[in-house]
Write a protein that holds these residues in place. Sequence first.
Motif, PDB file in Angstrom:
ATOM      1  N   GLY A  93       0.657  -1.236   0.059  1.00 27.64           N
ATOM      2  CA  GLY A  93      -0.054  -0.037   0.109  1.00 27.64           C
ATOM      3  C   GLY A  93       0.889   1.093  -0.033  1.00 27.64           C
ATOM      4  N   LEU A  94       0.317   2.472  -0.188  1.00 28.44           N
ATOM      5  CA  LEU A  94       0.967   3.726  -0.111  1.00 28.44           C
ATOM      6  C   LEU A  94       1.083   4.128   1.289  1.00 28.44           C
ATOM      7  CD1 LEU A  94       2.344   5.937  -2.001  1.00 28.44           C
ATOM      8  CD2 LEU A  94       0.023   6.821  -1.929  1.00 28.44           C
ATOM      9  N   TYR A  95       1.930   4.393   1.973  1.00 28.51           N
ATOM     10  CA  TYR A  95       2.269   4.827   3.266  1.00 28.51           C
ATOM     11  C   TYR A  95       2.144   6.156   3.183  1.00 28.51           C
ATOM     12  CZ  TYR A  95       2.609   0.315   5.331  1.00 28.51           C
ATOM     13  OH  TYR A  95       2.329  -1.105   6.054  1.00 28.51           O
ATOM     14  N   THR A  96       1.390   7.036   3.772  1.00 27.16           N
ATOM     15  CA  THR A  96       1.278   8.406   3.803  1.00 27.16           C
ATOM     16  C   THR A  96       1.317   9.126   5.380  1.00 27.16           C
ATOM     17  OG1 THR A  96      -0.938   8.913   3.767  1.00 27.16           O
ATOM     18  CG2 THR A  96       0.069   8.309   1.632  1.00 27.16           C
ATOM     19  N   THR A  97       1.805  10.388   5.364  1.00 25.63           N
ATOM     20  CA  THR A  97       1.668  10.864   6.686  1.00 25.63           C
ATOM     21  C   THR A  97       1.285  12.338   6.679  1.00 25.63           C
ATOM     22  OG1 THR A  97       3.186  11.720   8.562  1.00 25.63           O
ATOM     23  CG2 THR A  97       4.225  11.640   6.525  1.00 25.63           C
ATOM     24  N   ASP A  98       0.695  13.064   7.582  1.00 20.51           N
ATOM     25  CA  ASP A  98       0.265  14.415   7.598  1.00 20.51           C
ATOM     26  C   ASP A  98       1.339  15.192   8.073  1.00 20.51           C
ATOM     27  OD1 ASP A  98      -0.028  13.869  10.332  1.00 20.51           O
ATOM     28  OD2 ASP A  98      -2.023  14.938  10.355  1.00 20.51           O
ATOM     29  N   ALA A  99       2.605  14.546   8.261  1.00 22.57           N
ATOM     30  CA  ALA A  99       3.755  15.395   9.026  1.00 22.57           C
ATOM     31  C   ALA A  99       5.081  15.567   7.698  1.00 22.57           C
ATOM     32  CB  ALA A  99       4.137  15.038  10.079  1.00 22.57           C
ATOM     33  N   ILE A 100       4.894  16.729   7.183  1.00 27.01           N
ATOM     34  CA  ILE A 100       6.113  16.916   6.293  1.00 27.01           C
ATOM     35  C   ILE A 100       7.544  16.646   6.641  1.00 27.01           C
ATOM     36  CG2 ILE A 100       6.459  19.204   6.744  1.00 27.01           C
ATOM     37  CD1 ILE A 100       6.318  17.732   3.382  1.00 27.01           C
ATOM     38  N   ASP A 101       7.671  16.567   7.833  1.00 26.80           N
ATOM     39  CA  ASP A 101       8.994  16.390   8.603  1.00 26.80           C
ATOM     40  C   ASP A 101       9.234  14.762   8.511  1.00 26.80           C
ATOM     41  OD1 ASP A 101       8.527  15.486  11.724  1.00 26.80           O
ATOM     42  OD2 ASP A 101       7.068  16.918  10.823  1.00 26.80           O
ATOM     43  N   VAL A 102       8.151  13.938   8.817  1.00 28.79           N
ATOM     44  CA  VAL A 102       8.178  12.451   8.665  1.00 28.79           C
ATOM     45  C   VAL A 102       8.328  11.956   7.338  1.00 28.79           C
ATOM     46  CG1 VAL A 102       6.960  10.453   9.215  1.00 28.79           C
ATOM     47  CG2 VAL A 102       6.902  12.269  10.792  1.00 28.79           C
ATOM     48  N   ALA A 103       7.554  12.649   6.390  1.00 26.75           N
ATOM     49  CA  ALA A 103       7.782  12.203   4.962  1.00 26.75           C
ATOM     50  C   ALA A 103       9.275  12.753   4.389  1.00 26.75           C
ATOM     51  CB  ALA A 103       7.157  13.070   4.045  1.00 26.75           C
ATOM     52  N   HIS A 104       9.700  13.701   5.151  1.00 24.25           N
ATOM     53  CA  HIS A 104      11.253  13.871   4.482  1.00 24.25           C
ATOM     54  C   HIS A 104      12.348  13.109   5.105  1.00 24.25           C
ATOM     55  CE1 HIS A 104      14.869  16.955   4.425  1.00 24.25           C
ATOM     56  NE2 HIS A 104      15.274  16.302   5.343  1.00 24.25           N
ATOM     57  N   GLY A 105      11.974  12.572   6.305  1.00 26.69           N
ATOM     58  CA  GLY A 105      12.601  11.672   6.979  1.00 26.69           C
ATOM     59  C   GLY A 105      12.794  10.309   6.341  1.00 26.69           C
ATOM     60  N   TYR A 106      11.749   9.819   5.506  1.00 28.95           N
ATOM     61  CA  TYR A 106      11.431   8.421   4.907  1.00 28.95           C
ATOM     62  C   TYR A 106      12.434   8.769   3.394  1.00 28.95           C
ATOM     63  CZ  TYR A 106       8.697   5.699   7.565  1.00 28.95           C
ATOM     64  OH  TYR A 106       8.152   5.028   8.791  1.00 28.95           O
ATOM     65  N   ALA A 107      12.192  10.174   2.932  1.00 30.35           N
ATOM     66  CA  ALA A 107      12.574  10.370   1.676  1.00 30.35           C
ATOM     67  C   ALA A 107      14.103  10.397   1.751  1.00 30.35           C
ATOM     68  CB  ALA A 107      12.182  11.754   1.055  1.00 30.35           C
ATOM     69  N   HIS A 108      14.497  10.829   2.652  1.00 29.31           N
ATOM     70  CA  HIS A 108      16.070  11.043   2.930  1.00 29.31           C
ATOM     71  C   HIS A 108      16.798   9.828   3.635  1.00 29.31           C
ATOM     72  CE1 HIS A 108      14.880  14.943   1.608  1.00 29.31           C
ATOM     73  NE2 HIS A 108      16.246  14.991   1.302  1.00 29.31           N
ATOM     74  N   ARG A 109      16.202   8.652   3.879  1.00 31.14           N
ATOM     75  CA  ARG A 109      16.714   7.501   4.665  1.00 31.14           C
ATOM     76  C   ARG A 109      18.003   7.146   3.725  1.00 31.14           C
ATOM     77  NH1 ARG A 109      11.954   5.954   2.161  1.00 31.14           N
ATOM     78  NH2 ARG A 109      12.130   4.061   0.829  1.00 31.14           N
ATOM     79  N   LYS A 110      18.829   6.196   4.616  1.00 35.18           N
ATOM     80  CA  LYS A 110      20.036   5.661   4.190  1.00 35.18           C
ATOM     81  C   LYS A 110      19.925   4.944   2.693  1.00 35.18           C
ATOM     82  CE  LYS A 110      23.736   2.608   5.493  1.00 35.18           C
ATOM     83  NZ  LYS A 110      24.143   1.757   6.486  1.00 35.18           N
ATOM     84  N   ASN A 111      20.846   5.342   1.823  1.00 40.53           N
ATOM     85  CA  ASN A 111      20.957   4.764   0.510  1.00 40.53           C
ATOM     86  C   ASN A 111      19.880   5.481  -0.571  1.00 40.53           C
ATOM     87  OD1 ASN A 111      23.121   3.111   1.207  1.00 40.53           O
ATOM     88  ND2 ASN A 111      21.887   1.721   1.836  1.00 40.53           N
ATOM     89  N   ALA A 112      19.319   6.461  -0.099  1.00 39.41           N
ATOM     90  CA  ALA A 112      18.187   7.085  -0.891  1.00 39.41           C
ATOM     91  C   ALA A 112      19.054   7.652  -2.152  1.00 39.41           C
ATOM     92  CB  ALA A 112      17.736   8.091  -0.338  1.00 39.41           C
ATOM     93  N   LYS A 113      18.269   7.342  -3.341  1.00 43.38           N
ATOM     94  CA  LYS A 113      19.074   7.706  -4.604  1.00 43.38           C
ATOM     95  C   LYS A 113      18.399   8.994  -5.080  1.00 43.38           C
ATOM     96  CE  LYS A 113      19.403   2.688  -6.360  1.00 43.38           C
ATOM     97  NZ  LYS A 113      19.251   1.686  -7.051  1.00 43.38           N
TER      98      LYS A 113
END
Length: 245
Positions: free
Chosen positions: A43-63
């Motif tokens: 499924g598509l995991y979403t959050t209403d917190a932009i800072d949390v989305a930022h953390g997932y986007a910039h996780r280790k080995n993000a291309k």
Amino acid sequence: PAAIRGYADTRGQGTQYHGAASEVTDLDEGHYGSSVAYYGAQGLYTTDAIDVAHGYAHRKNAKAPSIYAVDEKSPSRIFDMEAAISDDVLAEIRRIVDDPYGNAGEVAGLAFDEAPKNLREFFDGVREHAASERIPADEIQESVFHPIMDFLEAQGFHGMSHVGGRRTKTPAHKVVIYFSPDEVVRLRKLSEDDLAQMRSTAGKAEEPTKAAEADPASAFAAHFAEGLGFDTIVQARKFAKEQGF
């Protein structure tokens, strides 16, 4: 709003975000992998917190870290995992508990015996018991989580939501997991200008507060500057000097 990770706090503002380690080209593949997803479910995991989305986007080995705003094509029906378990969902859980095959039924039974108040607590209990019994995550996903999600989708729900932040020790935020995202949502990628604006908004909101905390005597000056429409005390002082005060 207060600033978190440099962003204005977007919690409770009505917009969900998705953070991806690379650009999402196909919504069928635009979900978090089982290693980072809360329940390891599709499924598509979403959050209403932009800072949390930022953390997932910039996780280790993000291309190619990317953050998206989530737009529903039409109002979606979302199951509230924090609400009391309804009778029909309870019946589905009991069906899984009574399954004589594999270890999933036993683990589900242990979680169910703890009298969970809602579906989120039941899922948490299943995950914890599975980990302690060293049962593979894939088995639990396929035998417990996915059947319940399939049941909810068959009942007309487009996804489910719960309060996030417990595992990551971050401020509470709303998580929505869309079951078939390609059918119900569109992703709108946020540009660097969009993100910069959200950071700029956070900085403006936070600076007067920081000044007041650093020097209690400056609290009045901070409120005075904000009341006159200045973003910072420095701007207010500059204006006063120009006016000959």
